[in-house]
Scaffold this motif. Structure first.
Motif, PDB file in Angstrom:
ATOM      1  N   SER A   7       0.838  -1.207   0.000  1.00 19.15           N
ATOM      2  CA  SER A   7       0.000   0.000   0.000  1.00 19.15           C
ATOM      3  C   SER A   7       0.867   1.248   0.000  1.00 19.15           C
ATOM      4  O   SER A   7       1.935   1.267   0.612  1.00 19.15           O
ATOM      5  N   ILE A   8       0.380   2.272  -0.682  1.00 19.72           N
ATOM      6  CA  ILE A   8       1.045   3.572  -0.725  1.00 19.72           C
ATOM      7  C   ILE A   8       0.170   4.525   0.091  1.00 19.72           C
ATOM      8  O   ILE A   8      -0.983   4.755  -0.275  1.00 19.72           O
ATOM      9  N   PRO A   9       0.669   5.054   1.204  1.00 18.36           N
ATOM     10  CA  PRO A   9      -0.154   5.915   2.055  1.00 18.36           C
ATOM     11  C   PRO A   9      -0.436   7.276   1.421  1.00 18.36           C
ATOM     12  O   PRO A   9       0.335   7.764   0.595  1.00 18.36           O
ATOM     13  N   GLY A  10      -1.555   7.867   1.813  1.00 16.02           N
ATOM     14  CA  GLY A  10      -1.889   9.214   1.357  1.00 16.02           C
ATOM     15  C   GLY A  10      -2.837   9.235   0.176  1.00 16.02           C
ATOM     16  O   GLY A  10      -3.183   8.208  -0.395  1.00 16.02           O
ATOM     17  N   GLU A  11      -3.255  10.424  -0.175  1.00 20.05           N
ATOM     18  CA  GLU A  11      -4.194  10.635  -1.279  1.00 20.05           C
ATOM     19  C   GLU A  11      -3.551  10.196  -2.601  1.00 20.05           C
ATOM     20  O   GLU A  11      -2.399  10.521  -2.876  1.00 20.05           O
ATOM     21  N   PRO A  12      -4.280   9.427  -3.436  1.00 22.45           N
ATOM     22  CA  PRO A  12      -3.737   9.017  -4.728  1.00 22.45           C
ATOM     23  C   PRO A  12      -3.332  10.215  -5.584  1.00 22.45           C
ATOM     24  O   PRO A  12      -3.966  11.270  -5.534  1.00 22.45           O
ATOM     25  N   CYS A  13      -2.269  10.034  -6.345  1.00 22.29           N
ATOM     26  CA  CYS A  13      -1.703  11.108  -7.164  1.00 22.29           C
ATOM     27  C   CYS A  13      -1.535  10.614  -8.597  1.00 22.29           C
ATOM     28  O   CYS A  13      -1.247   9.442  -8.823  1.00 22.29           O
ATOM     29  N   ALA A  14      -1.688  11.509  -9.564  1.00 24.13           N
ATOM     30  CA  ALA A  14      -1.532  11.157 -10.973  1.00 24.13           C
ATOM     31  C   ALA A  14      -0.166  11.580 -11.484  1.00 24.13           C
ATOM     32  O   ALA A  14       0.489  12.455 -10.917  1.00 24.13           O
ATOM     33  N   LYS A  15       0.235  10.974 -12.573  1.00 21.27           N
ATOM     34  CA  LYS A  15       1.486  11.339 -13.229  1.00 21.27           C
ATOM     35  C   LYS A  15       1.298  12.686 -13.907  1.00 21.27           C
ATOM     36  O   LYS A  15       0.386  12.881 -14.708  1.00 21.27           O
ATOM     37  N   GLY A  16       2.165  13.632 -13.564  1.00 21.84           N
ATOM     38  CA  GLY A  16       2.102  14.958 -14.177  1.00 21.84           C
ATOM     39  C   GLY A  16       2.802  14.974 -15.526  1.00 21.84           C
ATOM     40  O   GLY A  16       3.671  14.153 -15.805  1.00 21.84           O
ATOM     41  N   ARG A  17       2.435  15.898 -16.351  1.00 20.85           N
ATOM     42  CA  ARG A  17       3.061  16.012 -17.675  1.00 20.85           C
ATOM     43  C   ARG A  17       4.470  16.594 -17.534  1.00 20.85           C
ATOM     44  O   ARG A  17       4.676  17.541 -16.773  1.00 20.85           O
ATOM     45  N   PRO A  18       5.435  16.041 -18.277  1.00 19.06           N
ATOM     46  CA  PRO A  18       6.787  16.604 -18.226  1.00 19.06           C
ATOM     47  C   PRO A  18       6.808  18.004 -18.845  1.00 19.06           C
ATOM     48  O   PRO A  18       6.018  18.308 -19.734  1.00 19.06           O
TER      49      PRO A  18
END
Length: 137
Positions: A7-18
């Motif tokens: 598990s990865i703790p915390g609010e899910p995050c998306a991949k940002g654009r480079p």
């Protein structure tokens, strides 16, 4: 057949654009993306007791659990917790998968091209986190 779960703790995050810097020709990864990828790696290394990566065709399941907003009524909270209501909000499921799978390249498996089956689901939860299951076929 081998399987790992973490598990990865915390609010899910998306991949940002480079971001491309024209003057230097460099490509910059957004800081939020880089930090979250480090969290994914750290979570994997702390929770998975494996000395070698998974190999062959792989199945990946990613369950993104978003925090229930505090402004929601008790009745609606119950609907969210019983999975009668799902988060139809950003980040998109494909961007959630991208950040997790890219971060695990070279750690959990040689390359994410080995993933032949991918399932991404978004849920509401009391504790925000991302649960990941990787399985060799």
């Amino acid at each position: 057949m081998s399987q790992v779960e973490f598990s990865i703790p915390g609010e899910p995050c998306a991949k940002g654009r480079p971001r491309f810097i024209r003057a230097t020709g460099q490509v910059m990864t957004p800081e939020k993306t880089a930090n979250y990828e480090q969290l994914v790696k750290l979570s994997y290394l702390q929770q998975v007791e494996r000395d070698k990566p998974l190999t062959g065709p792989l199945v990946a399941k990613i369950y993104a659990n978003f925090a229930i907003p505090k402004s929601v009524s008790k009745k609606r909270q119950q609907r969210m917790m019983s999975r009668q209501e799902y988060p139809q909000k950003r980040p998109d499921a494909d961007n959630l998968a991208k950040i997790v799978l890219d971060a695990l390249n070279g750690i959990a498996y040689a390359d994410d091209k080995e993933i032949v089956c991918l399932e991404v689901r978004k849920y509401w939860a009391e504790v925000p986190r991302v649960d990941v299951v990787l399985r060799e076929i």
